[in-house]
Design a protein around this motif. Structure first.
Motif, PDB file in Angstrom:
ATOM      1  N   ALA A  89      36.399  38.830  48.741  1.00 37.94           N
ATOM      2  CA  ALA A  89      35.889  39.974  49.475  1.00 37.94           C
ATOM      3  C   ALA A  89      36.518  40.029  50.868  1.00 37.94           C
ATOM      4  O   ALA A  89      37.161  39.073  51.311  1.00 37.94           O
ATOM      5  N   ARG A  90      36.306  41.160  51.530  1.00 35.32           N
ATOM      6  CA  ARG A  90      36.896  41.321  52.852  1.00 35.32           C
ATOM      7  C   ARG A  90      36.411  40.238  53.813  1.00 35.32           C
ATOM      8  O   ARG A  90      37.178  39.763  54.657  1.00 35.32           O
ATOM      9  N   GLU A  91      35.149  39.832  53.665  1.00 36.87           N
ATOM     10  CA  GLU A  91      34.618  38.767  54.529  1.00 36.87           C
ATOM     11  C   GLU A  91      34.960  37.383  53.997  1.00 36.87           C
ATOM     12  O   GLU A  91      34.457  36.383  54.505  1.00 36.87           O
ATOM     13  N   ARG A  92      35.795  37.354  52.934  1.00 35.08           N
ATOM     14  CA  ARG A  92      36.384  36.137  52.376  1.00 35.08           C
ATOM     15  C   ARG A  92      35.460  35.345  51.475  1.00 35.08           C
ATOM     16  O   ARG A  92      35.725  34.168  51.222  1.00 35.08           O
ATOM     17  N   THR A  93      34.421  35.962  50.958  1.00 35.12           N
ATOM     18  CA  THR A  93      33.654  35.342  49.876  1.00 35.12           C
ATOM     19  C   THR A  93      34.531  35.334  48.630  1.00 35.12           C
ATOM     20  O   THR A  93      35.136  36.342  48.283  1.00 35.12           O
ATOM     21  N   THR A  94      34.581  34.187  47.943  1.00 39.23           N
ATOM     22  CA  THR A  94      35.478  34.059  46.797  1.00 39.23           C
ATOM     23  C   THR A  94      34.709  33.858  45.498  1.00 39.23           C
ATOM     24  O   THR A  94      33.556  33.404  45.488  1.00 39.23           O
ATOM     25  N   ASN A  95      35.392  34.176  44.406  1.00 40.09           N
ATOM     26  CA  ASN A  95      34.857  33.994  43.068  1.00 40.09           C
ATOM     27  C   ASN A  95      36.009  33.574  42.172  1.00 40.09           C
ATOM     28  O   ASN A  95      37.080  34.192  42.223  1.00 40.09           O
ATOM     29  N   TYR A  96      35.805  32.531  41.361  1.00 42.33           N
ATOM     30  CA  TYR A  96      36.869  32.012  40.506  1.00 42.33           C
ATOM     31  C   TYR A  96      36.392  31.928  39.055  1.00 42.33           C
ATOM     32  O   TYR A  96      35.223  31.652  38.774  1.00 42.33           O
ATOM     33  N   ALA A  97      37.326  32.123  38.138  1.00 41.55           N
ATOM     34  CA  ALA A  97      37.063  31.801  36.747  1.00 41.55           C
ATOM     35  C   ALA A  97      36.906  30.286  36.618  1.00 41.55           C
ATOM     36  O   ALA A  97      37.580  29.518  37.317  1.00 41.55           O
ATOM     37  N   ASP A  98      36.034  29.861  35.718  1.00 41.65           N
ATOM     38  CA  ASP A  98      35.810  28.423  35.545  1.00 41.65           C
ATOM     39  C   ASP A  98      37.113  27.685  35.191  1.00 41.65           C
ATOM     40  O   ASP A  98      37.311  26.543  35.595  1.00 41.65           O
ATOM     41  N   SER A  99      37.979  28.351  34.464  1.00 44.17           N
ATOM     42  CA  SER A  99      39.212  27.707  33.988  1.00 44.17           C
ATOM     43  C   SER A  99      40.190  27.370  35.112  1.00 44.17           C
ATOM     44  O   SER A  99      41.115  26.583  34.902  1.00 44.17           O
ATOM     45  N   VAL A 100      40.024  27.974  36.290  1.00 44.54           N
ATOM     46  CA  VAL A 100      40.977  27.731  37.377  1.00 44.54           C
ATOM     47  C   VAL A 100      40.348  27.053  38.582  1.00 44.54           C
ATOM     48  O   VAL A 100      41.046  26.712  39.541  1.00 44.54           O
ATOM     49  N   LYS A 101      39.045  26.854  38.550  1.00 48.23           N
ATOM     50  CA  LYS A 101      38.373  26.226  39.684  1.00 48.23           C
ATOM     51  C   LYS A 101      38.950  24.850  39.961  1.00 48.23           C
ATOM     52  O   LYS A 101      39.173  24.070  39.043  1.00 48.23           O
ATOM     53  N   GLY A 102      39.204  24.580  41.245  1.00 46.35           N
ATOM     54  CA  GLY A 102      39.770  23.302  41.641  1.00 46.35           C
ATOM     55  C   GLY A 102      41.280  23.241  41.559  1.00 46.35           C
ATOM     56  O   GLY A 102      41.896  22.295  42.056  1.00 46.35           O
ATOM     57  N   ARG A 103      41.910  24.249  40.942  1.00 48.94           N
ATOM     58  CA  ARG A 103      43.374  24.267  40.822  1.00 48.94           C
ATOM     59  C   ARG A 103      43.980  25.444  41.574  1.00 48.94           C
ATOM     60  O   ARG A 103      45.075  25.332  42.123  1.00 48.94           O
ATOM     61  N   PHE A 104      43.302  26.577  41.576  1.00 45.15           N
ATOM     62  CA  PHE A 104      43.802  27.790  42.217  1.00 45.15           C
ATOM     63  C   PHE A 104      43.002  28.059  43.481  1.00 45.15           C
ATOM     64  O   PHE A 104      41.796  27.801  43.542  1.00 45.15           O
ATOM     65  N   THR A 105      43.683  28.630  44.470  1.00 44.18           N
ATOM     66  CA  THR A 105      43.025  29.023  45.714  1.00 44.18           C
ATOM     67  C   THR A 105      43.462  30.440  46.085  1.00 44.18           C
ATOM     68  O   THR A 105      44.660  30.717  46.180  1.00 44.18           O
ATOM     69  N   ILE A 106      42.481  31.299  46.281  1.00 43.37           N
ATOM     70  CA  ILE A 106      42.771  32.676  46.690  1.00 43.37           C
ATOM     71  C   ILE A 106      42.498  32.812  48.185  1.00 43.37           C
ATOM     72  O   ILE A 106      41.557  32.206  48.723  1.00 43.37           O
ATOM     73  N   SER A 107      43.332  33.587  48.848  1.00 44.70           N
ATOM     74  CA  SER A 107      43.147  33.840  50.278  1.00 44.70           C
ATOM     75  C   SER A 107      43.664  35.239  50.587  1.00 44.70           C
ATOM     76  O   SER A 107      44.339  35.858  49.750  1.00 44.70           O
ATOM     77  N   ARG A 108      43.348  35.729  51.768  1.00 47.20           N
ATOM     78  CA  ARG A 108      43.819  37.065  52.144  1.00 47.20           C
ATOM     79  C   ARG A 108      44.050  37.159  53.643  1.00 47.20           C
ATOM     80  O   ARG A 108      43.447  36.426  54.430  1.00 47.20           O
ATOM     81  N   ASP A 109      44.929  38.083  53.992  1.00 42.68           N
ATOM     82  CA  ASP A 109      45.203  38.415  55.382  1.00 42.68           C
ATOM     83  C   ASP A 109      44.840  39.883  55.552  1.00 42.68           C
ATOM     84  O   ASP A 109      45.586  40.765  55.102  1.00 42.68           O
ATOM     85  N   ASN A 110      43.699  40.156  56.156  1.00 38.11           N
ATOM     86  CA  ASN A 110      43.226  41.535  56.267  1.00 38.11           C
ATOM     87  C   ASN A 110      44.151  42.395  57.118  1.00 38.11           C
ATOM     88  O   ASN A 110      44.315  43.590  56.861  1.00 38.11           O
ATOM     89  N   ALA A 111      44.748  41.800  58.134  1.00 37.12           N
ATOM     90  CA  ALA A 111      45.638  42.573  59.005  1.00 37.12           C
ATOM     91  C   ALA A 111      46.854  43.079  58.239  1.00 37.12           C
ATOM     92  O   ALA A 111      47.415  44.129  58.558  1.00 37.12           O
ATOM     93  N   LYS A 112      47.269  42.321  57.224  1.00 39.44           N
ATOM     94  CA  LYS A 112      48.450  42.693  56.441  1.00 39.44           C
ATOM     95  C   LYS A 112      48.078  43.300  55.090  1.00 39.44           C
ATOM     96  O   LYS A 112      48.977  43.609  54.297  1.00 39.44           O
ATOM     97  N   ASN A 113      46.775  43.445  54.797  1.00 42.42           N
ATOM     98  CA  ASN A 113      46.339  43.930  53.478  1.00 42.42           C
ATOM     99  C   ASN A 113      47.029  43.152  52.359  1.00 42.42           C
ATOM    100  O   ASN A 113      47.560  43.742  51.406  1.00 42.42           O
ATOM    101  N   THR A 114      47.041  41.851  52.496  1.00 42.61           N
ATOM    102  CA  THR A 114      47.749  40.994  51.546  1.00 42.61           C
ATOM    103  C   THR A 114      46.802  39.936  51.004  1.00 42.61           C
ATOM    104  O   THR A 114      45.984  39.384  51.739  1.00 42.61           O
ATOM    105  N   VAL A 115      46.929  39.687  49.706  1.00 37.84           N
ATOM    106  CA  VAL A 115      46.158  38.642  49.043  1.00 37.84           C
ATOM    107  C   VAL A 115      47.129  37.653  48.409  1.00 37.84           C
ATOM    108  O   VAL A 115      48.204  38.041  47.944  1.00 37.84           O
ATOM    109  N   TYR A 116      46.762  36.387  48.437  1.00 38.38           N
ATOM    110  CA  TYR A 116      47.599  35.312  47.919  1.00 38.38           C
ATOM    111  C   TYR A 116      46.829  34.532  46.846  1.00 38.38           C
ATOM    112  O   TYR A 116      45.601  34.437  46.891  1.00 38.38           O
TER     113      TYR A 116
END
Length: 115
Positions: A52-79
């Motif tokens: 979410a914009r305030e950086r609350t995250t949600n992951y599929a169980d299959s990727v938890k602990g291996r994948f990390t999502i992040s975002r840069d709001n100033a650049k409208n970019t998600v990683y």
């Protein structure tokens, strides 16, 4: 209208890492949720992770602990940082964004995990 431009897919051996990026070029503000879904051959599209914009995250169980999502709001970019990749992670990965209540999708970037 939101255009999403993805990059970072490719081929990697099991245990390797990749980083996906998705940008929404232009002067768009207040994109709410951004995230990643994936679709493997003969499977339905499934959630990987959202942020979410305030950086609350949600992951599929299959990727938890291996994948990390992040975002840069100033650049409208998600990683999406993907570590300890497995052959089951092989899929086309689609960037997702919700803007003014409407969903938008990227064109997809292929990730192949194989020895």
């Amino acid at each position: 209208q939101v255009q999403l431009v993805e990059s970072g897919g490719g081929s990697v051996q099991p245990g390797g890492s990749l980083r996906l990026s998705c940008a929404a070029p232009g002067s768009i503000v207040s994109i709410s949720t951004m995230g990643w879904y994936r679709q493997a051959p003969e499977n339905e599209r499934e959630l990987v992770a959202t942020i979410a914009r305030e950086r609350t995250t949600n992951y599929a169980d299959s990727v938890k602990g291996r994948f990390t999502i992040s975002r840069d709001n100033a650049k409208n970019t998600v990683y999406l940082q993907m570590n300890s990749l497995k052959p089951d992670d092989t899929a086309v990965y689609y960037c997702y964004a919700r803007y003014l209540g409407l969903p938008y999708w990227g064109q997809g970037t292929r990730v192949t995990v194989s020895s």
